[in-house]
Design a protein around this motif. Structure first.
Motif, PDB file in Angstrom:
ATOM      1  N   PHE A  22     -43.499  -4.497  48.053  1.00  0.00           N
ATOM      2  CA  PHE A  22     -43.011  -5.800  48.515  1.00  0.00           C
ATOM      3  C   PHE A  22     -41.860  -6.250  47.637  1.00  0.00           C
ATOM      4  N   ILE A  23     -42.075  -6.122  46.323  1.00  0.00           N
ATOM      5  CA  ILE A  23     -41.075  -6.627  45.382  1.00  0.00           C
ATOM      6  C   ILE A  23     -39.774  -5.830  45.500  1.00  0.00           C
ATOM      7  N   PHE A  24     -39.877  -4.518  45.640  1.00  0.00           N
ATOM      8  CA  PHE A  24     -38.662  -3.705  45.835  1.00  0.00           C
ATOM      9  C   PHE A  24     -37.908  -4.197  47.062  1.00  0.00           C
ATOM     10  N   GLN A  25     -38.647  -4.424  48.136  1.00  0.00           N
ATOM     11  CA  GLN A  25     -38.026  -4.843  49.386  1.00  0.00           C
ATOM     12  C   GLN A  25     -37.347  -6.212  49.218  1.00  0.00           C
ATOM     13  N   PHE A  26     -38.044  -7.153  48.571  1.00  0.00           N
ATOM     14  CA  PHE A  26     -37.503  -8.502  48.431  1.00  0.00           C
ATOM     15  C   PHE A  26     -36.292  -8.520  47.515  1.00  0.00           C
ATOM     16  N   THR A  27     -36.336  -7.744  46.429  1.00  0.00           N
ATOM     17  CA  THR A  27     -35.238  -7.832  45.464  1.00  0.00           C
ATOM     18  C   THR A  27     -34.019  -7.039  45.918  1.00  0.00           C
ATOM     19  N   LEU A  28     -34.223  -6.011  46.730  1.00  0.00           N
ATOM     20  CA  LEU A  28     -33.063  -5.209  47.149  1.00  0.00           C
ATOM     21  C   LEU A  28     -32.537  -5.601  48.517  1.00  0.00           C
ATOM     22  N   GLY A  29     -33.267  -6.473  49.217  1.00  0.00           N
ATOM     23  CA  GLY A  29     -32.798  -6.894  50.530  1.00  0.00           C
ATOM     24  C   GLY A  29     -33.093  -5.845  51.582  1.00  0.00           C
ATOM     25  N   GLY A  30     -32.680  -6.134  52.803  1.00  0.00           N
ATOM     26  CA  GLY A  30     -33.063  -5.290  53.922  1.00  0.00           C
ATOM     27  C   GLY A  30     -32.109  -4.151  54.225  1.00  0.00           C
ATOM     28  N   ASP A  31     -31.081  -3.991  53.407  1.00  0.00           N
ATOM     29  CA  ASP A  31     -30.073  -2.977  53.685  1.00  0.00           C
ATOM     30  C   ASP A  31     -30.681  -1.577  53.580  1.00  0.00           C
ATOM     31  N   ARG A  32     -30.851  -0.916  54.710  1.00  0.00           N
ATOM     32  CA  ARG A  32     -31.575   0.353  54.725  1.00  0.00           C
ATOM     33  C   ARG A  32     -30.850   1.449  53.956  1.00  0.00           C
ATOM     34  N   GLU A  33     -29.525   1.440  54.042  1.00  0.00           N
ATOM     35  CA  GLU A  33     -28.777   2.488  53.362  1.00  0.00           C
ATOM     36  C   GLU A  33     -28.876   2.370  51.847  1.00  0.00           C
ATOM     37  N   ARG A  34     -28.793   1.117  51.376  1.00  0.00           N
ATOM     38  CA  ARG A  34     -28.888   0.905  49.942  1.00  0.00           C
ATOM     39  C   ARG A  34     -30.272   1.331  49.450  1.00  0.00           C
ATOM     40  N   LEU A  35     -31.289   0.988  50.227  1.00  0.00           N
ATOM     41  CA  LEU A  35     -32.653   1.373  49.867  1.00  0.00           C
ATOM     42  C   LEU A  35     -32.784   2.891  49.808  1.00  0.00           C
ATOM     43  N   ALA A  36     -32.172   3.557  50.811  1.00  0.00           N
ATOM     44  CA  ALA A  36     -32.286   5.012  50.859  1.00  0.00           C
ATOM     45  C   ALA A  36     -31.625   5.647  49.637  1.00  0.00           C
ATOM     46  N   ASP A  37     -30.490   5.079  49.198  1.00  0.00           N
ATOM     47  CA  ASP A  37     -29.810   5.601  48.013  1.00  0.00           C
ATOM     48  C   ASP A  37     -30.666   5.426  46.766  1.00  0.00           C
ATOM     49  N   ALA A  38     -31.351   4.295  46.710  1.00  0.00           N
ATOM     50  CA  ALA A  38     -32.106   3.967  45.495  1.00  0.00           C
ATOM     51  C   ALA A  38     -33.505   4.564  45.512  1.00  0.00           C
ATOM     52  N   LEU A  39     -33.856   5.228  46.597  1.00  0.00           N
ATOM     53  CA  LEU A  39     -35.242   5.657  46.783  1.00  0.00           C
ATOM     54  C   LEU A  39     -35.829   6.509  45.641  1.00  0.00           C
ATOM     55  N   PRO A  40     -35.123   7.558  45.159  1.00  0.00           N
ATOM     56  CA  PRO A  40     -35.715   8.340  44.067  1.00  0.00           C
ATOM     57  C   PRO A  40     -36.010   7.485  42.835  1.00  0.00           C
ATOM     58  N   GLY A  41     -35.066   6.593  42.504  1.00  0.00           N
ATOM     59  CA  GLY A  41     -35.269   5.714  41.359  1.00  0.00           C
ATOM     60  C   GLY A  41     -36.438   4.771  41.574  1.00  0.00           C
TER      61      GLY A  41
ATOM     62  N   GLU B 157     -34.082  13.262  43.350  1.00  0.00           N
ATOM     63  CA  GLU B 157     -32.863  13.018  44.125  1.00  0.00           C
ATOM     64  C   GLU B 157     -32.459  14.263  44.899  1.00  0.00           C
ATOM     65  N   ALA B 158     -32.461  15.395  44.178  1.00  0.00           N
ATOM     66  CA  ALA B 158     -32.054  16.643  44.814  1.00  0.00           C
ATOM     67  C   ALA B 158     -33.000  16.998  45.956  1.00  0.00           C
ATOM     68  N   VAL B 159     -34.291  16.821  45.728  1.00  0.00           N
ATOM     69  CA  VAL B 159     -35.272  17.165  46.757  1.00  0.00           C
ATOM     70  C   VAL B 159     -35.100  16.277  47.991  1.00  0.00           C
ATOM     71  N   LEU B 160     -34.965  14.983  47.762  1.00  0.00           N
ATOM     72  CA  LEU B 160     -34.870  14.056  48.896  1.00  0.00           C
ATOM     73  C   LEU B 160     -33.551  14.214  49.643  1.00  0.00           C
ATOM     74  N   ALA B 161     -32.533  14.721  48.935  1.00  0.00           N
ATOM     75  CA  ALA B 161     -31.252  14.957  49.618  1.00  0.00           C
ATOM     76  C   ALA B 161     -31.298  16.252  50.422  1.00  0.00           C
ATOM     77  N   GLY B 162     -32.439  16.951  50.359  1.00  0.00           N
ATOM     78  CA  GLY B 162     -32.582  18.178  51.130  1.00  0.00           C
ATOM     79  C   GLY B 162     -31.940  19.385  50.482  1.00  0.00           C
ATOM     80  N   GLU B 163     -31.599  19.252  49.170  1.00  0.00           N
ATOM     81  CA  GLU B 163     -30.920  20.381  48.518  1.00  0.00           C
ATOM     82  C   GLU B 163     -31.898  21.393  47.925  1.00  0.00           C
ATOM     83  N   GLY B 164     -33.160  21.039  47.905  1.00  0.00           N
ATOM     84  CA  GLY B 164     -34.136  21.951  47.310  1.00  0.00           C
ATOM     85  C   GLY B 164     -34.055  21.934  45.803  1.00  0.00           C
ATOM     86  N   LEU B 165     -34.806  22.839  45.172  1.00  0.00           N
ATOM     87  CA  LEU B 165     -34.919  22.816  43.715  1.00  0.00           C
ATOM     88  C   LEU B 165     -33.975  23.785  43.020  1.00  0.00           C
TER      89      LEU B 165
END
Lengths: 225, 215
Positions: free
Chosen positions: A37-56, A186-194
């Protein structure tokens, strides 16, 4: 053989206590949900920004729930006066460390699995597609995290300002584990593998080995009280 | 003995200043700002030395439980944190005119910053645990974990990003630094190492007196 059995008994005792009370698991599950909830509230609803920040964000979630979960790892012993019991147990005390570490690892991995599912539901993270690689990274990172965490939790259990000292000691030490885990995720979620991040995986493995070894060697000095 | 060392430190500091500001010429590219290097580089090297001493003292303490080892570790950590702070501050003062910013998350800046907070944690354990013997044991463990973490931090942060100019002296191959610059640097390194020894010996004595007073 007896050594392994001693570690196993500590693990079994913690697992049994947790299975009957479900104290930590329930609280941590709820805590993780609130984090989302807190991640969502503090980062807003921008899906792309969330996707970029996802590994972190994912590792931020692991770290925060880990701090809460690990910080209480030795509280049962302290509150119920079982510290002397641990001290009196015969043989090499590092078996207690390994048992405790295994218990913490189990708890953290469970919470992390739940977190991953929640991320999948709320943040559209395609967990299934990346599962084997992602699981590998998570396990490698969590072992290092839990190894130092268990050691420092035993240390701070007896200190007045425990809640403050534990994260302040743990977080700087975990910088390499965090950097490596986030980069590999980050690498895994970007589909680059290990294949592109083997140096990070090696660093994680080295960190795990170093931390577990230090824990085994120094736990005796901490348990003394 | 201690008094002699004190005077040696004073003489050395004067000599270091004369070398840095009088003998060493103005740097052609960076101007006078470059002279900060004579404080910055020796400080960080002495800080690493101090933390290495903390590691050895911690291991010796856990193995022998001799209070002398604990006092040396304690004193060395304090002086090491001091030198790390000097490194970071002097680096920031150098960075502002050279890079245009006080701070940047470059690899080497970050790893020194991580080192700084790690050993602040070490000193924090000392402050927060009341029982002296327990504080010694706990901080010895932290001292060992922190020191073993240094190479891991170094590599992880280096791969993470790097912008800092590569080391000019401590690298394979002949040094590209002109002689007088290198000499000035080495003189200052020797002086700061002397300052370290002086401060640690003073602090160890003070710690021993404190314990005697409490006993």
């Amino acid at each position: 053989m007896i050594y392994a059995r001693r570690a196993w008994i500590v693990l079994w005792k913690d697992a049994l206590a947790e299975r009957r009370s479900k104290e930590a698991l329930n609280a941590l599950f709820f805590f993780t949900l609130l984090l989302l909830f807190i991640f969502q509230f503090t980062l807003g609803g921008d899906r792309e920004r969330l996707a970029d920040a996802l590994p972190g964000l994912l590792w931020l979630g692991f770290v925060l729930s880990g701090l809460v979960g690990l910080g209480r790892a030795f509280l049962t012993e302290r509150d119920h006066d079982c510290w002397e019991g641990l001290l009196l147990s015969p043989g090499d005390k590092s078996a207690i460390y390994l048992g405790k570490l295994a218990g913490n690892l189990l708890l953290m991995l469970l919470v992390e699995a739940i977190t991953l599912v929640l991320f999948g539901v709320f943040f559209n993270l395609d967990v299934g597609r990346h599962l084997p690689a992602l699981a590998g990274v998570v396990v490698l990172g969590t072992v290092g995290f839990a190894a130092v965490g268990t050691l420092f939790a035993a240390m701070t259990a007896q200190v007045r300002a425990r809640e403050l000292l534990f994260p302040v000691l743990l977080l700087p030490v975990l910088v390499p584990v965090l950097l490596a885990s986030v980069k590999a995720t980050e690498a895994v979620l970007a589909g680059e593998g290990l294949s592109g991040v083997t140096h990070w995986l090696k660093l994680l493995a080295a960190a795990d080995a170093v931390y577990v070894a230090v824990g085994v060697l120094t736990f005796d000095a901490i348990l003394e009280g | 003995m201690n008094r002699t060392l004190g005077w040696l430190v004073v003489l050395g500091l004067v000599a270091g200043l004369v070398m840095s500001f009088g003998v060493a010429p103005r740097d052609a590219a960076q101007g006078n700002v470059q002279r900060i290097m004579y404080l910055h580089v020796p400080s960080v090297l002495v800080a690493y030395l101090a933390f290495a001493v903390v590691l050895v003292a911690s291991i010796v303490y856990l193995m022998t439980r001799r209070e002398a080892a604990d006092r040396i570790g304690h004193a060395s950590a304090e002086v090491g944190v001091l030198f790390t702070a000097i490194t970071i501050t002097s680096g920031a003062i150098w960075g502002k005119p050279t890079w245009g910013t006080w701070w940047t998350w470059d690899a080497r800046l970050t790893s020194v910053a991580v080192l700084f907070v790690m050993y602040l944690g070490y000193l924090l354990v000392r402050g927060m645990v009341d029982d002296r013997e327990r504080a010694a044991r706990y901080s010895a463990v932290v001292g060992i974990v922190a020191a073993l973490d240094v190479p891991l931090v170094h590599f992880s942060v280096y791969w993470w990003r790097t912008l800092h100019q590569p080391p000019t002296m401590l690298k394979p191959g002949p040094s590209t630094m002109p002689g007088v610059f290198a000499t000035t640097l080495l003189v200052n390194l020797a002086v700061l190492a002397l300052v370290y020894v002086f401060l640690v010996s003073k602090r160890v004595r003070l710690l021993r007196r404190e314990e005697e007073a409490l006993a």
